[in-house]
Design a protein around this motif. Structure first.
Motif, PDB file in Angstrom:
ATOM      1  N   GLY A 143     -14.321  -3.962   3.923  1.00 48.10           N
ATOM      2  CA  GLY A 143     -14.222  -5.396   3.648  1.00 48.10           C
ATOM      3  C   GLY A 143     -14.183  -5.742   2.164  1.00 48.10           C
ATOM      4  O   GLY A 143     -14.525  -6.870   1.779  1.00 48.10           O
ATOM      5  N   PHE A 144     -13.743  -4.786   1.327  1.00 47.33           N
ATOM      6  CA  PHE A 144     -13.637  -5.121  -0.105  1.00 47.33           C
ATOM      7  C   PHE A 144     -12.525  -6.149  -0.312  1.00 47.33           C
ATOM      8  O   PHE A 144     -11.429  -6.022   0.229  1.00 47.33           O
ATOM      9  N   GLU A 145     -12.820  -7.141  -1.167  1.00 50.57           N
ATOM     10  CA  GLU A 145     -11.811  -8.164  -1.458  1.00 50.57           C
ATOM     11  C   GLU A 145     -11.088  -7.882  -2.778  1.00 50.57           C
ATOM     12  O   GLU A 145     -10.047  -8.463  -3.059  1.00 50.57           O
ATOM     13  N   GLY A 146     -11.652  -7.020  -3.566  1.00 54.21           N
ATOM     14  CA  GLY A 146     -11.009  -6.693  -4.840  1.00 54.21           C
ATOM     15  C   GLY A 146     -11.649  -5.454  -5.456  1.00 54.21           C
ATOM     16  O   GLY A 146     -12.745  -5.039  -5.059  1.00 54.21           O
ATOM     17  N   VAL A 147     -10.942  -4.879  -6.444  1.00 58.98           N
ATOM     18  CA  VAL A 147     -11.426  -3.692  -7.148  1.00 58.98           C
ATOM     19  C   VAL A 147     -11.329  -3.950  -8.648  1.00 58.98           C
ATOM     20  O   VAL A 147     -10.335  -4.514  -9.129  1.00 58.98           O
ATOM     21  N   LEU A 148     -12.390  -3.564  -9.372  1.00 59.04           N
ATOM     22  CA  LEU A 148     -12.327  -3.543 -10.842  1.00 59.04           C
ATOM     23  C   LEU A 148     -12.357  -2.071 -11.232  1.00 59.04           C
ATOM     24  O   LEU A 148     -13.286  -1.342 -10.867  1.00 59.04           O
ATOM     25  N   HIS A 149     -11.319  -1.652 -11.941  1.00 59.55           N
ATOM     26  CA  HIS A 149     -11.085  -0.203 -12.120  1.00 59.55           C
ATOM     27  C   HIS A 149     -11.316   0.218 -13.577  1.00 59.55           C
ATOM     28  O   HIS A 149     -10.460   0.025 -14.441  1.00 59.55           O
ATOM     29  N   PHE A 150     -12.497   0.809 -13.830  1.00 53.73           N
ATOM     30  CA  PHE A 150     -12.858   1.279 -15.168  1.00 53.73           C
ATOM     31  C   PHE A 150     -12.738   2.797 -15.310  1.00 53.73           C
ATOM     32  O   PHE A 150     -12.610   3.299 -16.416  1.00 53.73           O
ATOM     33  N   ALA A 151     -12.873   3.522 -14.180  1.00 55.76           N
ATOM     34  CA  ALA A 151     -12.985   4.981 -14.262  1.00 55.76           C
ATOM     35  C   ALA A 151     -11.752   5.573 -14.942  1.00 55.76           C
ATOM     36  O   ALA A 151     -10.629   5.358 -14.493  1.00 55.76           O
ATOM     37  N   ALA A 152     -11.975   6.304 -16.022  1.00 55.95           N
ATOM     38  CA  ALA A 152     -10.850   6.894 -16.760  1.00 55.95           C
ATOM     39  C   ALA A 152     -11.391   7.836 -17.825  1.00 55.95           C
ATOM     40  O   ALA A 152     -12.557   7.765 -18.208  1.00 55.95           O
ATOM     41  N   LYS A 153     -10.531   8.697 -18.292  1.00 55.03           N
ATOM     42  CA  LYS A 153     -10.800   9.460 -19.513  1.00 55.03           C
ATOM     43  C   LYS A 153     -10.370   8.579 -20.674  1.00 55.03           C
ATOM     44  O   LYS A 153      -9.279   7.996 -20.631  1.00 55.03           O
ATOM     45  N   SER A 154     -11.205   8.474 -21.718  1.00 53.14           N
ATOM     46  CA  SER A 154     -10.896   7.448 -22.723  1.00 53.14           C
ATOM     47  C   SER A 154     -11.101   7.885 -24.181  1.00 53.14           C
ATOM     48  O   SER A 154     -11.322   7.033 -25.040  1.00 53.14           O
TER      49      SER A 154
ATOM     50  N   ALA B 257      -4.789   3.880  -1.875  1.00 58.68           N
ATOM     51  CA  ALA B 257      -5.943   3.710  -0.978  1.00 58.68           C
ATOM     52  C   ALA B 257      -6.222   2.224  -0.750  1.00 58.68           C
ATOM     53  O   ALA B 257      -6.560   1.802   0.365  1.00 58.68           O
ATOM     54  N   MET B 258      -6.051   1.412  -1.776  1.00 60.43           N
ATOM     55  CA  MET B 258      -6.245  -0.043  -1.638  1.00 60.43           C
ATOM     56  C   MET B 258      -5.199  -0.615  -0.681  1.00 60.43           C
ATOM     57  O   MET B 258      -5.519  -1.447   0.182  1.00 60.43           O
ATOM     58  N   GLN B 259      -3.963  -0.171  -0.836  1.00 57.17           N
ATOM     59  CA  GLN B 259      -2.899  -0.680   0.051  1.00 57.17           C
ATOM     60  C   GLN B 259      -3.189  -0.293   1.495  1.00 57.17           C
ATOM     61  O   GLN B 259      -3.031  -1.098   2.408  1.00 57.17           O
ATOM     62  N   SER B 260      -3.655   0.928   1.657  1.00 58.11           N
ATOM     63  CA  SER B 260      -3.927   1.394   3.020  1.00 58.11           C
ATOM     64  C   SER B 260      -5.117   0.638   3.635  1.00 58.11           C
ATOM     65  O   SER B 260      -5.168   0.414   4.847  1.00 58.11           O
ATOM     66  N   ALA B 261      -6.069   0.200   2.793  1.00 59.82           N
ATOM     67  CA  ALA B 261      -7.230  -0.555   3.303  1.00 59.82           C
ATOM     68  C   ALA B 261      -6.997  -2.065   3.275  1.00 59.82           C
ATOM     69  O   ALA B 261      -7.887  -2.833   3.657  1.00 59.82           O
ATOM     70  N   GLY B 262      -5.831  -2.486   2.791  1.00 59.71           N
ATOM     71  CA  GLY B 262      -5.520  -3.918   2.754  1.00 59.71           C
ATOM     72  C   GLY B 262      -6.305  -4.685   1.698  1.00 59.71           C
ATOM     73  O   GLY B 262      -6.654  -5.848   1.893  1.00 59.71           O
ATOM     74  N   ILE B 263      -6.598  -4.026   0.569  1.00 60.45           N
ATOM     75  CA  ILE B 263      -7.316  -4.716  -0.527  1.00 60.45           C
ATOM     76  C   ILE B 263      -6.266  -5.192  -1.532  1.00 60.45           C
ATOM     77  O   ILE B 263      -5.546  -4.384  -2.121  1.00 60.45           O
ATOM     78  N   PRO B 264      -6.163  -6.506  -1.770  1.00 64.83           N
ATOM     79  CA  PRO B 264      -5.015  -7.021  -2.535  1.00 64.83           C
ATOM     80  C   PRO B 264      -5.217  -7.188  -4.037  1.00 64.83           C
ATOM     81  O   PRO B 264      -4.251  -7.393  -4.758  1.00 64.83           O
TER      82      PRO B 264
END
Ligand code: UFG
Length: 327
Positions: free
Chosen positions: A65-76, A102-109
């Motif tokens: 039921g996630f409605e959104g993702v904030l994506h920080f994980a990275a090499k920086s 994975a977001m598309q498959s779970a329907g997270i927009p």
């Protein structure tokens, strides 16, 4: 909203989790703790998964039921990216591609993506706005720019909504939440200067004093990490009224030279910080200062901690806290 935060145990990620929780959002962190810290985890569930593990990632997002993702994980790390380009592409480009699938498959927009000033390369104007030419001069910046292109294409071909936030120089700490910067190895100027002062780090080297700037040292736009966090909250909250691909540059619009930053650190510490002048560091543009007019207008975002003295003071308070914790 119910939100997933990748890299929520990292520096900017943990401050943003703190801000999201304060605003009443429900947060789950996804982090493999490779560079993030257990102590930086706020009071929320942790999914300990590597973004390169697409099968497990896809499974872990299904039916939550996630409605959104904030994506920080990275090499920086810019320097590391030069020596390990394939690893940077695999983590930053491959990892984000897996996440989007994975977001598309779970329907997270909705996705808010941590981008960087490093996508611009050497500036061709005094203030860098969103339309500035993008010509990264290091591998780290290349990987972030490739992801931006990928997200734009995904948004154009579906109902996906993505906002890229391009940070200038993240700095400072949230002393109330006992959160701050802790990288190993540490490469950033402010923690290096403060640790040199505290005797907990290496002696400070200033990388180059022959740049075409007022005092010969590089000029950067330092933005408090809590101001970055509030921009993320604004970006995810306004996605209901936006669509498609968007990008914002996040800085204060004030440039400080390395020598001016060292002076601000000396004020915070209350003592001189000795340093030696070394050669230029590879991949350092002379000047990087943001125009954040678009973020101010469209996100209603205003940085609250825009003085370099306040930023240095909060970073010093954090260094003292960490030193006492480790003692
Ligand atoms: N510097 C020193 N001594 C140090 C560390 C840094 O003189 O020990 C100088 C650097 O050469 C640079 C300035 O201080 O001129 C700032 O360096 P930082 O490493 O603190 O930050 P950067 O500007 O290199 O990095 C930031 C972001 C990166 C981003 C990059 C884009 O942290 O994520 O800008 O150029 F990729």
């Amino acid at each position: 909203m119910k939100l997933l935060v990748t890299g929520g145990a990292g520096y900017v990620g943990s401050h943003t989790v703190n801000a999201l929780l304060t605003q009443g959002h429900e947060v789950v962190v996804l982090d493999n703790l490779s560079t993030g810290h257990k102590w930086a985890l706020q009071d929320c569930e942790l999914i300990d998964i590597d973004l390169r593990d697409e099968a497990n990632l896809t499974k872990s997002l299904q039916g939550r039921g996630f409605e959104g993702v904030l994506h920080f994980a990275a090499k920086s790390l810019v320097g590391e990216s030069k020596n390990h380009p394939a690893m940077y592409y695999q983590n930053n480009v491959g990892g984000t591609t897996n996440l989007v699938r994975a977001m598309q498959s779970a329907g997270i927009p909705r996705l808010v993506f941590s981008s960087t000033a490093a996508i611009f390369g050497n500036p061709v104007s005094d203030f860098i706005d969103e339309e500035h030419p993008k010509a990264p001069i290091n591998v780290y910046g290349q990987t972030k720019l490739v992801v931006e292109h990928m997200l734009k294409a995904v948004c154009e071909s579906s109902a996906f909504i993505a906002t890229c936030l391009r940070y200038f120089n993240a700095a400072g700490a949230n002393n109330e939440a006992n959160l701050g910067e802790w990288h190993e190895p540490e490469t950033h100027l402010i923690p290096n200067a403060l640790r040199a002062a505290a005797g907990t780090g290496n002696p400070l080297t200033l990388f180059g004093d022959d740049y075409p700037t007022s005092d010969g040292t590089c000029v950067r736009d330092y933005i408090h990490v809590d101001d970055l966090a509030s921009a993320h909250v604004a970006a995810i909250e306004q996605m209901d009224s936006s669509s498609g691909f968007n990008s914002f540059n996040l800085g204060n619009g004030n440039g400080y030279s390395v020598k001016e930053v060292i002076a601000a650190c000396e004020k915070a510490v209350g003592a001189d910080i000795p340093y030696t002048i070394g050669p230029r560091r590879d991949g350092d543009p002379a000047t990087l200062v943001a125009s954040s007019a678009k973020a101010r207008n469209d996100l209603g975002w205003t940085p609250k901690h825009d003085s370099i003295d306040e930023i240095a003071q909060s970073a010093w308070n954090w260094e003292c806290y960490r030193r006492d914790q480790l003692a």
